[in-house]
Design a protein around this motif. Structure first.
Motif, PDB file in Angstrom:
ATOM      1  N   LYS A   1     -10.005   7.628   1.692  1.00 38.26           N
ATOM      2  CA  LYS A   1     -10.540   8.924   2.115  1.00 38.26           C
ATOM      3  C   LYS A   1      -9.432   9.925   2.429  1.00 38.26           C
ATOM      4  N   LYS A   2      -8.210   9.449   2.559  1.00 35.08           N
ATOM      5  CA  LYS A   2      -7.086  10.327   2.860  1.00 35.08           C
ATOM      6  C   LYS A   2      -6.494  10.899   1.573  1.00 35.08           C
ATOM      7  N   ARG A   3      -6.080  12.163   1.623  1.00 37.09           N
ATOM      8  CA  ARG A   3      -5.402  12.760   0.476  1.00 37.09           C
ATOM      9  C   ARG A   3      -3.972  12.217   0.355  1.00 37.09           C
ATOM     10  N   ARG A   4      -3.326  12.042   1.504  1.00 35.33           N
ATOM     11  CA  ARG A   4      -1.987  11.465   1.543  1.00 35.33           C
ATOM     12  C   ARG A   4      -1.941  10.488   2.711  1.00 35.33           C
ATOM     13  N   VAL A   5      -1.093   9.478   2.588  1.00 39.25           N
ATOM     14  CA  VAL A   5      -0.968   8.508   3.666  1.00 39.25           C
ATOM     15  C   VAL A   5       0.454   8.560   4.225  1.00 39.25           C
ATOM     16  N   VAL A   6       0.623   8.089   5.453  1.00 38.33           N
ATOM     17  CA  VAL A   6       1.938   8.054   6.105  1.00 38.33           C
ATOM     18  C   VAL A   6       2.268   6.606   6.429  1.00 38.33           C
ATOM     19  N   PRO A   7       3.545   6.303   6.716  1.00 32.48           N
ATOM     20  CA  PRO A   7       3.930   4.910   6.982  1.00 32.48           C
ATOM     21  C   PRO A   7       3.115   4.238   8.077  1.00 32.48           C
ATOM     22  N   ASP A   8       2.761   4.953   9.145  1.00 31.79           N
ATOM     23  CA  ASP A   8       1.974   4.332  10.222  1.00 31.79           C
ATOM     24  C   ASP A   8       0.610   3.872   9.724  1.00 31.79           C
ATOM     25  N   ASP A   9       0.018   4.615   8.766  1.00 32.52           N
ATOM     26  CA  ASP A   9      -1.261   4.190   8.190  1.00 32.52           C
ATOM     27  C   ASP A   9      -1.120   2.814   7.538  1.00 32.52           C
ATOM     28  N   LEU A  10      -0.034   2.631   6.841  1.00 32.08           N
ATOM     29  CA  LEU A  10       0.185   1.378   6.111  1.00 32.08           C
ATOM     30  C   LEU A  10       0.563   0.238   7.041  1.00 32.08           C
ATOM     31  N   ALA A  11       1.349   0.541   8.065  1.00 28.27           N
ATOM     32  CA  ALA A  11       1.864  -0.501   8.955  1.00 28.27           C
ATOM     33  C   ALA A  11       0.768  -1.195   9.752  1.00 28.27           C
ATOM     34  N   ARG A  12      -0.379  -0.555   9.901  1.00 26.61           N
ATOM     35  CA  ARG A  12      -1.454  -1.173  10.697  1.00 26.61           C
ATOM     36  C   ARG A  12      -2.486  -1.900   9.821  1.00 26.61           C
ATOM     37  N   LEU A  13      -2.235  -1.978   8.508  1.00 25.98           N
ATOM     38  CA  LEU A  13      -3.194  -2.599   7.583  1.00 25.98           C
ATOM     39  C   LEU A  13      -2.650  -3.917   7.025  1.00 25.98           C
ATOM     40  N   PRO A  14      -3.535  -4.839   6.613  1.00 23.87           N
ATOM     41  CA  PRO A  14      -3.065  -6.004   5.850  1.00 23.87           C
ATOM     42  C   PRO A  14      -2.441  -5.526   4.536  1.00 23.87           C
ATOM     43  N   LEU A  15      -1.301  -6.067   4.206  1.00 27.01           N
ATOM     44  CA  LEU A  15      -0.568  -5.600   3.032  1.00 27.01           C
ATOM     45  C   LEU A  15      -0.376  -6.712   2.005  1.00 27.01           C
ATOM     46  N   VAL A  16      -0.516  -6.333   0.751  1.00 29.61           N
ATOM     47  CA  VAL A  16      -0.165  -7.202  -0.375  1.00 29.61           C
ATOM     48  C   VAL A  16       1.137  -6.635  -0.937  1.00 29.61           C
ATOM     49  N   LEU A  17       2.256  -7.292  -0.642  1.00 33.32           N
ATOM     50  CA  LEU A  17       3.566  -6.784  -1.050  1.00 33.32           C
ATOM     51  C   LEU A  17       4.192  -7.684  -2.104  1.00 33.32           C
ATOM     52  N   THR A  18       4.887  -7.063  -3.046  1.00 29.54           N
ATOM     53  CA  THR A  18       5.594  -7.869  -4.043  1.00 29.54           C
ATOM     54  C   THR A  18       6.640  -8.731  -3.341  1.00 29.54           C
ATOM     55  N   ALA A  19       6.999  -9.818  -3.960  1.00 28.50           N
ATOM     56  CA  ALA A  19       7.818 -10.861  -3.324  1.00 28.50           C
ATOM     57  C   ALA A  19       9.190 -10.357  -2.899  1.00 28.50           C
ATOM     58  N   PRO A  20       9.754 -10.942  -1.837  1.00 23.76           N
ATOM     59  CA  PRO A  20      11.134 -10.628  -1.467  1.00 23.76           C
ATOM     60  C   PRO A  20      12.068 -10.869  -2.657  1.00 23.76           C
ATOM     61  N   GLY A  21      13.033  -9.969  -2.826  1.00 21.06           N
ATOM     62  CA  GLY A  21      13.938 -10.070  -3.964  1.00 21.06           C
ATOM     63  C   GLY A  21      13.584  -9.107  -5.076  1.00 21.06           C
ATOM     64  N   THR A  22      12.353  -8.573  -5.069  1.00 17.81           N
ATOM     65  CA  THR A  22      11.989  -7.560  -6.049  1.00 17.81           C
ATOM     66  C   THR A  22      12.462  -6.198  -5.548  1.00 17.81           C
ATOM     67  N   SER A  23      12.715  -5.281  -6.486  1.00 18.01           N
ATOM     68  CA  SER A  23      13.255  -3.976  -6.110  1.00 18.01           C
ATOM     69  C   SER A  23      12.252  -3.164  -5.295  1.00 18.01           C
ATOM     70  N   VAL A  24      10.964  -3.288  -5.603  1.00 23.30           N
ATOM     71  CA  VAL A  24       9.952  -2.555  -4.840  1.00 23.30           C
ATOM     72  C   VAL A  24       9.900  -3.059  -3.405  1.00 23.30           C
ATOM     73  N   ARG A  25       9.966  -4.364  -3.230  1.00 26.15           N
ATOM     74  CA  ARG A  25       9.878  -4.931  -1.882  1.00 26.15           C
ATOM     75  C   ARG A  25      11.051  -4.469  -1.020  1.00 26.15           C
ATOM     76  N   ALA A  26      12.238  -4.358  -1.596  1.00 20.17           N
ATOM     77  CA  ALA A  26      13.398  -3.911  -0.830  1.00 20.17           C
ATOM     78  C   ALA A  26      13.179  -2.509  -0.274  1.00 20.17           C
ATOM     79  N   VAL A  27      12.602  -1.632  -1.083  1.00 20.48           N
ATOM     80  CA  VAL A  27      12.340  -0.259  -0.644  1.00 20.48           C
ATOM     81  C   VAL A  27      11.255  -0.242   0.427  1.00 20.48           C
ATOM     82  N   VAL A  28      10.179  -0.998   0.200  1.00 22.13           N
ATOM     83  CA  VAL A  28       9.056  -1.019   1.150  1.00 22.13           C
ATOM     84  C   VAL A  28       9.492  -1.582   2.495  1.00 22.13           C
TER      85      VAL A  28
END
Length: 304
Positions: free
Chosen positions: A185-212
């Motif tokens: 429902k949000k047009r844009r999200v902020v880090p706090d929105d994400l930090a309070r939710l269950p997350l499906v993150l790519t595995a440690p060692g992947t380039s995306v995971r390092a940034v996240v």
């Protein structure tokens, strides 16, 4: 003394023309120069190859036996020279590239199709792997170029001294969630929105995971990580199943593979994955690979 291409070409020309004069004209040589070449070839072989008189020239028995062999050698050597020239000017060859799976599944197919239209004789060896493996393949010369990410900066300040950056850019990250999720429902999200939710993150060692990890670490909150798949398509499937929200590059086709999911931009500058096109420092790229690098640069510069 070794056989050379000019001497073999001279023998074939004389045999086919039946005359030193006509063969010299065909080869754009003087007759004395042609005679020198034939004598040199006879010295190498150790036998007389032509019988000459004032009216004609004829192959000796040794010359007749050698002629088909030398014709084949001439064809083979001329073929090698043509192939070498084609590779030298970028009209043929093999492009060996290691790249992030995101890139391999998005723009790489179109780049290959365009390259094959321009250079029909080009071949490709593709390794779609995580960033650390991209770097290792280029360092080990198993790939000539690599599209890597997740280390260094967008300006090209990459840490590996063995790699030279040919082009650098960024890949923005987005949040992916089901259509019925509150985040949708949000047009844009902020880090706090994400930090309070269950997350499906790519595995440690992947380039995306390092940034996240770095970006969400700034929130100071303990993250709830539901699962850590290696592949983006798996992450998308986990989100579809309701396990949580994932964060992926906006260029990844996986983020739009499911009609029941939505993509939302993340309003924070840290959610950017640096990407770079690299080669091993000090190594010369094949001409055909240089042509492909120019295509990749144009694609990376194009607005998304």
């Amino acid at each position: 003394m070794d056989l050379n291409l000019r001497d073999i070409r001279a023998l074939v020309a004389v045999a086919e023309a039946g005359s030193f004069t006509r063969a010299a004209q065909r080869l754009h040589l003087s007759q004395p120069a042609l005679t020198v070449q034939i004598r040199r070839l006879e010295e190498v072989v150790g036998a007389r190859l032509f019988d000459r008189n004032s009216r004609n020239v004829a192959l000796t028995p040794t010359g007749r036996e050698l002629l088909p062999l030398l014709r084949k050698s001439l064809r083979d050597m001329e073929s090698v020279l043509r192939d070498a020239r084609a590779m030298g000017v970028g009209e043929s060859g093999t492009i060996r590239i290691a790249c992030l799976p995101t890139f391999a599944a998005s723009v790489l197919p179109e780049l290959i199709i365009g390259m094959k239209r321009e250079v029909p004789r080009v071949a490709f060896e593709i390794r779609d792997v995580v960033a650390s493996t991209v770097n290792a393949l280029v360092r080990g010369e198993e790939a000539d170029i690599g599209l890597t990410g997740g280390a260094g900066g967008a300006g090209g300040d990459w840490a590996d001294p063995l790699l030279e950056v040919l082009h650098a850019g960024v890949d923005r990250l987005v949040a992916v969630c089901p259509r019925g999720h509150p985040l949708a429902k949000k047009r844009r999200v902020v880090p706090d929105d994400l930090a309070r939710l269950p997350l499906v993150l790519t595995a440690p060692g992947t380039s995306v995971r390092a940034v996240v990890d770095a970006a969400l670490g700034e929130t100071g909150k303990t993250l709830e990580i539901a699962c850590e798949p290696t592949y983006m398509m798996t992450a998308v499937a986990m989100v579809r199943g309701g396990l949580g929200v994932t964060i992926l590059p906006e260029t990844a086709r996986e983020v739009r593979a499911e009609p029941g999911l939505v993509v939302r931009p993340i309003d924070h500058p840290a959610f950017v994955r640096p990407i770079a096109l690299v080669k091993k420092r000090g190594r010369t790229l094949p001409a055909v690979t240089e042509r492909f690098v120019e295509r990749m640069r144009a694609t990376m510069n194009a607005p998304r």
